[in-house]
Design a protein around this motif. Structure first.
Motif, PDB file in Angstrom:
ATOM      1  N   GLY A 142     -29.557 -74.456  69.278  1.00  0.00           N
ATOM      2  CA  GLY A 142     -28.211 -74.681  69.790  1.00  0.00           C
ATOM      3  C   GLY A 142     -27.137 -73.899  69.058  1.00  0.00           C
ATOM      4  O   GLY A 142     -27.416 -72.962  68.318  1.00  0.00           O
ATOM      5  N   ASN A 143     -25.907 -74.339  69.260  1.00  0.00           N
ATOM      6  CA  ASN A 143     -24.754 -73.661  68.672  1.00  0.00           C
ATOM      7  C   ASN A 143     -24.291 -74.368  67.412  1.00  0.00           C
ATOM      8  O   ASN A 143     -24.521 -75.558  67.231  1.00  0.00           O
ATOM      9  CB  ASN A 143     -23.604 -73.627  69.684  1.00  0.00           C
ATOM     10  CG  ASN A 143     -23.895 -72.710  70.854  1.00  0.00           C
ATOM     11  OD1 ASN A 143     -24.860 -71.938  70.839  1.00  0.00           O
ATOM     12  ND2 ASN A 143     -23.063 -72.777  71.877  1.00  0.00           N
ATOM     13  N   TYR A 144     -23.607 -73.600  66.594  1.00  0.00           N
ATOM     14  CA  TYR A 144     -23.131 -74.132  65.312  1.00  0.00           C
ATOM     15  C   TYR A 144     -21.662 -73.776  65.094  1.00  0.00           C
ATOM     16  O   TYR A 144     -21.121 -72.888  65.766  1.00  0.00           O
ATOM     17  CB  TYR A 144     -23.977 -73.567  64.166  1.00  0.00           C
ATOM     18  CG  TYR A 144     -25.395 -74.099  64.167  1.00  0.00           C
ATOM     19  CD1 TYR A 144     -25.738 -75.187  63.400  1.00  0.00           C
ATOM     20  CD2 TYR A 144     -26.368 -73.520  64.992  1.00  0.00           C
ATOM     21  CE1 TYR A 144     -27.024 -75.700  63.418  1.00  0.00           C
ATOM     22  CE2 TYR A 144     -27.664 -74.023  65.024  1.00  0.00           C
ATOM     23  CZ  TYR A 144     -27.984 -75.114  64.231  1.00  0.00           C
ATOM     24  OH  TYR A 144     -29.256 -75.634  64.263  1.00  0.00           O
ATOM     25  N   THR A 145     -21.062 -74.482  64.166  1.00  0.00           N
ATOM     26  CA  THR A 145     -19.713 -74.131  63.720  1.00  0.00           C
ATOM     27  C   THR A 145     -19.814 -73.652  62.282  1.00  0.00           C
ATOM     28  O   THR A 145     -20.486 -74.274  61.453  1.00  0.00           O
ATOM     29  CB  THR A 145     -18.768 -75.353  63.830  1.00  0.00           C
ATOM     30  OG1 THR A 145     -18.456 -75.562  65.208  1.00  0.00           O
ATOM     31  CG2 THR A 145     -17.479 -75.127  63.059  1.00  0.00           C
ATOM     32  N   LEU A 146     -19.178 -72.509  62.022  1.00  0.00           N
ATOM     33  CA  LEU A 146     -19.151 -71.931  60.679  1.00  0.00           C
ATOM     34  C   LEU A 146     -17.737 -72.067  60.139  1.00  0.00           C
ATOM     35  O   LEU A 146     -16.766 -71.723  60.824  1.00  0.00           O
ATOM     36  CB  LEU A 146     -19.554 -70.455  60.748  1.00  0.00           C
ATOM     37  CG  LEU A 146     -19.627 -69.691  59.414  1.00  0.00           C
ATOM     38  CD1 LEU A 146     -20.770 -70.216  58.539  1.00  0.00           C
ATOM     39  CD2 LEU A 146     -19.811 -68.185  59.676  1.00  0.00           C
ATOM     40  N   VAL A 147     -17.631 -72.608  58.937  1.00  0.00           N
ATOM     41  CA  VAL A 147     -16.308 -72.851  58.376  1.00  0.00           C
ATOM     42  C   VAL A 147     -16.279 -72.477  56.898  1.00  0.00           C
ATOM     43  O   VAL A 147     -17.288 -72.593  56.206  1.00  0.00           O
ATOM     44  CB  VAL A 147     -15.894 -74.340  58.593  1.00  0.00           C
ATOM     45  CG1 VAL A 147     -16.810 -75.289  57.847  1.00  0.00           C
ATOM     46  CG2 VAL A 147     -14.448 -74.579  58.188  1.00  0.00           C
ATOM     47  N   MET A 148     -15.138 -71.972  56.438  1.00  0.00           N
ATOM     48  CA  MET A 148     -14.939 -71.761  54.994  1.00  0.00           C
ATOM     49  C   MET A 148     -13.597 -72.349  54.607  1.00  0.00           C
ATOM     50  O   MET A 148     -12.583 -72.081  55.258  1.00  0.00           O
ATOM     51  CB  MET A 148     -14.970 -70.287  54.609  1.00  0.00           C
ATOM     52  CG  MET A 148     -14.768 -70.059  53.100  1.00  0.00           C
ATOM     53  SD  MET A 148     -15.066 -68.352  52.588  1.00  0.00           S
ATOM     54  CE  MET A 148     -13.413 -67.838  52.145  1.00  0.00           C
ATOM     55  N   VAL A 149     -13.609 -73.181  53.572  1.00  0.00           N
ATOM     56  CA  VAL A 149     -12.365 -73.778  53.087  1.00  0.00           C
ATOM     57  C   VAL A 149     -12.198 -73.548  51.593  1.00  0.00           C
ATOM     58  O   VAL A 149     -13.171 -73.333  50.869  1.00  0.00           O
ATOM     59  CB  VAL A 149     -12.298 -75.308  53.362  1.00  0.00           C
ATOM     60  CG1 VAL A 149     -12.351 -75.602  54.846  1.00  0.00           C
ATOM     61  CG2 VAL A 149     -13.391 -76.059  52.602  1.00  0.00           C
ATOM     62  N   ASP A 150     -10.951 -73.613  51.154  1.00  0.00           N
ATOM     63  CA  ASP A 150     -10.617 -73.563  49.734  1.00  0.00           C
ATOM     64  C   ASP A 150     -10.489 -75.011  49.256  1.00  0.00           C
ATOM     65  O   ASP A 150      -9.547 -75.723  49.636  1.00  0.00           O
ATOM     66  CB  ASP A 150      -9.287 -72.808  49.560  1.00  0.00           C
ATOM     67  CG  ASP A 150      -8.801 -72.765  48.113  1.00  0.00           C
ATOM     68  OD1 ASP A 150      -9.474 -73.338  47.230  1.00  0.00           O
ATOM     69  OD2 ASP A 150      -7.742 -72.148  47.876  1.00  0.00           O
ATOM     70  N   ALA A 151     -11.448 -75.441  48.459  1.00  0.00           N
ATOM     71  CA  ALA A 151     -11.411 -76.822  47.946  1.00  0.00           C
ATOM     72  C   ALA A 151     -10.663 -76.895  46.617  1.00  0.00           C
ATOM     73  O   ALA A 151     -10.716 -77.916  45.929  1.00  0.00           O
ATOM     74  CB  ALA A 151     -12.820 -77.382  47.802  1.00  0.00           C
ATOM     75  N   ASN A 152      -9.980 -75.803  46.281  1.00  0.00           N
ATOM     76  CA  ASN A 152      -9.148 -75.744  45.075  1.00  0.00           C
ATOM     77  C   ASN A 152      -9.967 -75.991  43.794  1.00  0.00           C
ATOM     78  O   ASN A 152     -11.185 -75.899  43.820  1.00  0.00           O
ATOM     79  CB  ASN A 152      -7.970 -76.721  45.208  1.00  0.00           C
ATOM     80  CG  ASN A 152      -6.708 -76.216  44.519  1.00  0.00           C
ATOM     81  OD1 ASN A 152      -6.732 -75.862  43.354  1.00  0.00           O
ATOM     82  ND2 ASN A 152      -5.624 -76.155  45.262  1.00  0.00           N
ATOM     83  N   VAL A 153      -9.303 -76.322  42.695  1.00  0.00           N
ATOM     84  CA  VAL A 153     -10.009 -76.480  41.421  1.00  0.00           C
ATOM     85  C   VAL A 153     -10.697 -77.843  41.347  1.00  0.00           C
ATOM     86  O   VAL A 153     -10.358 -78.755  42.111  1.00  0.00           O
ATOM     87  CB  VAL A 153      -9.032 -76.329  40.226  1.00  0.00           C
ATOM     88  CG1 VAL A 153      -8.394 -74.956  40.224  1.00  0.00           C
ATOM     89  CG2 VAL A 153      -7.963 -77.408  40.255  1.00  0.00           C
ATOM     90  N   ILE A 154     -11.647 -77.948  40.446  1.00  0.00           N
ATOM     91  CA  ILE A 154     -12.319 -79.231  40.201  1.00  0.00           C
ATOM     92  C   ILE A 154     -11.271 -80.279  39.829  1.00  0.00           C
ATOM     93  O   ILE A 154     -10.378 -80.005  39.030  1.00  0.00           O
ATOM     94  CB  ILE A 154     -13.367 -79.085  39.079  1.00  0.00           C
ATOM     95  CG1 ILE A 154     -14.591 -78.315  39.598  1.00  0.00           C
ATOM     96  CG2 ILE A 154     -13.785 -80.449  38.524  1.00  0.00           C
ATOM     97  CD1 ILE A 154     -15.674 -78.091  38.554  1.00  0.00           C
ATOM     98  N   GLY A 155     -11.381 -81.435  40.420  1.00  0.00           N
ATOM     99  CA  GLY A 155     -10.440 -82.506  40.122  1.00  0.00           C
ATOM    100  C   GLY A 155      -9.349 -82.652  41.160  1.00  0.00           C
ATOM    101  O   GLY A 155      -8.602 -83.627  41.134  1.00  0.00           O
TER     102      GLY A 155
END
Ligand SMILES: *[C@@H]1O[C@H](CO)[C@@H](O)[C@H](O)[C@H]1NC(C)=O
Ligand SMILES: *[C@@H]1O[C@H](CO)[C@@H](O)[C@H](O)[C@H]1NC(C)=O
Ligand SMILES: *[C@@H]1O[C@H](CO)[C@@H](O)[C@H](O)[C@H]1NC(C)=O
Ligand SMILES: *[C@@H]1O[C@H](CO)[C@@H](O)[C@H](O)[C@H]1NC(C)=O
Ligand SMILES: *[C@@H]1O[C@H](CO)[C@@H](O)[C@H](O)[C@H]1NC(C)=O
Ligand SMILES: *[C@@H]1O[C@H](CO)[C@@H](O)[C@H](O)[C@H]1NC(C)=O
Ligand SMILES: *[C@@H]1O[C@H](CO)[C@@H](O)[C@H](O)[C@H]1NC(C)=O
Ligand SMILES: *[C@@H]1O[C@H](CO)[C@@H](O)[C@H](O)[C@H]1NC(C)=O
Length: 275
Positions: A95-108
């Motif tokens: 099937g089909n997929y969604t590809l995503v990239m996010v900035d989760a910033n620094v730890i904490g």
């Protein structure tokens, strides 16, 4: 005497268990899973992360990256090539997929503030046989790949790439369903649940830091010391000290856990029989 034969048998048992679990793909997947926890992406960004496939992320001029690798803004300025290898033959990727990239910033970082979306493509397809290319060619590029753009001295940002299955009930929000929506802040997990996406089947992350050239590892950090007990790593989540995760130290974990438990059981059994 008995002790000697027990330890000989033990080393055989150890290598037997090791060989059984020495599946390169499975080991790499386990390493990624561990690294997501060590980098506190789990549970702060994703409550859980149980990948069933290995994600290879290949940046031009760099080659395939390892989880948590430190990269420069320039190295990740262009979209990477991404491929997927299933953990084993019983994992079916249809099937089909969604590809995503996010900035989760620094730890904490408290993830309730949302994440900057650097890539979002729906209707992604997987092409090939054993190693599957993640093809965005016929997908809906809601947000085209935009390389990291982060403030100097803002610490080591964690950029997270995920591949999520789109079931037939997939229904993205109206303002995130057409191409050319620029980079902006959204809530990843909210998007996943309101769109009815499945849980990520594969993922990868890397670090980019602007300003300081060298990694700042907090000597009191509990992250590295808690490698074999991922559950305790959240103890340092309140620390806002940016730190880099050490990849090398984590690699052996997958095996040592598998090897140690039966070995301990064997020693106990052997000494029990000795009595
Ligand atoms: C296990 O995998 C490593 C590389 O990941 C390889 O060097 C080693 O030879 C393998 N051992 C066995 C018994 O397959
Ligand atoms: C195949 O991989 C999946 C996902 O990691 C896992 O749940 C399952 O137990 C594996 N099956 C075998 C036979 O190794
Ligand atoms: C990754 O990129 C390098 C060049 O940077 C290339 O030689 C290699 O074939 C690529 N590998 C994959 C799996 O795409
Ligand atoms: C190891 O992984 C490969 C996929 O890379 C899979 O085909 C094979 O069945 C796995 N072996 C075991 C013992 O899990
Ligand atoms: C994150 O912030 C929200 C809202 O301010 C708060 O309710 C939540 O407890 C915070 N989470 C953590 C882990 O600090
Ligand atoms: C997958 O996406 C393509 C567009 O790239 C679309 O034509 C097709 O209907 C989709 N398939 C499923 C199963 O959703
Ligand atoms: C997958 O991507 C690589 C690198 O771009 C390319 O060489 C290869 O032909 C592709 N395979 C398929 C099946 O599309
Ligand atoms: C989409 O709409 C929601 C409200 O329904 C809003 O919170 C969000 O900021 C919008 N996103 C974009 C990218 O415009």
């Amino acid at each position: 005497m008995l002790l000697l034969s027990a330890s000989v048998a033990l080393s055989f048992l150890g290598s037997f268990v090791y060989a059984q679990s020495n599946n390169t793909t499975a080991l790499k997947i386990a390493t990624i899973e561990t690294q997501f926890t060590n980098a506190q992406l789990v549970p702060s960004l994703l409550k859980t992360f149980r990948p069933s496939a290995l994600m290879n992320v290949n940046f031009s001029g760099i080659g395939p990256i390892s989880p948590g690798q430190d990269l420069t803004k320039q190295q990740v300025a262009s979209a990477p090539e991404i491929s997927i290898v299933p953990a084993n033959s019983s994992v079916s990727l249809q099937g089909n997929y969604t590809l995503v990239m996010v900035d989760a910033n620094v730890i904490g970082t408290n993830q309730s503030v949302g994440q900057t979306r650097h890539l979002l493509v729906n209707d992604v397809t997987l092409t090939g046989s054993s190693s599957l290319n993640v093809s965005t060619a016929h997908g809906v590029a809601v947000t085209e790949y935009a390389g990291p753009s982060l403030g100097k001295g803002s610490g080591a940002h964690r950029y997270v790439i995920l591949l999520l299955p789109q079931p037939s009930s997939f229904s993205p929000p109206a303002n995130l369903s057409k191409p050319n929506v620029g980079v902006s802040v959204f809530h990843l997990t909210e998007y996943i649940s309101t769109s009815h996406l499945g849980q990520p089947i594969a993922g990868m992350y890397f670090d980019v830091e602007q300003g300081t050239g060298t990694a700042t590892v907090s000597p009191t950090s509990s992250v590295v010391t808690s490698i074999s007990q991922p559950g305790t790593s959240s103890a340092s989540s309140s620390s806002s000290t940016p730190r880099k995760s050490s990849n090398a130290a984590i690699r052996p974990v997958g095996n040592s856990v598998v090897v140690t438990l039966p070995a301990v059981a064997f020693v106990l059994l052997a000494s029990y029989m000795c009595l």
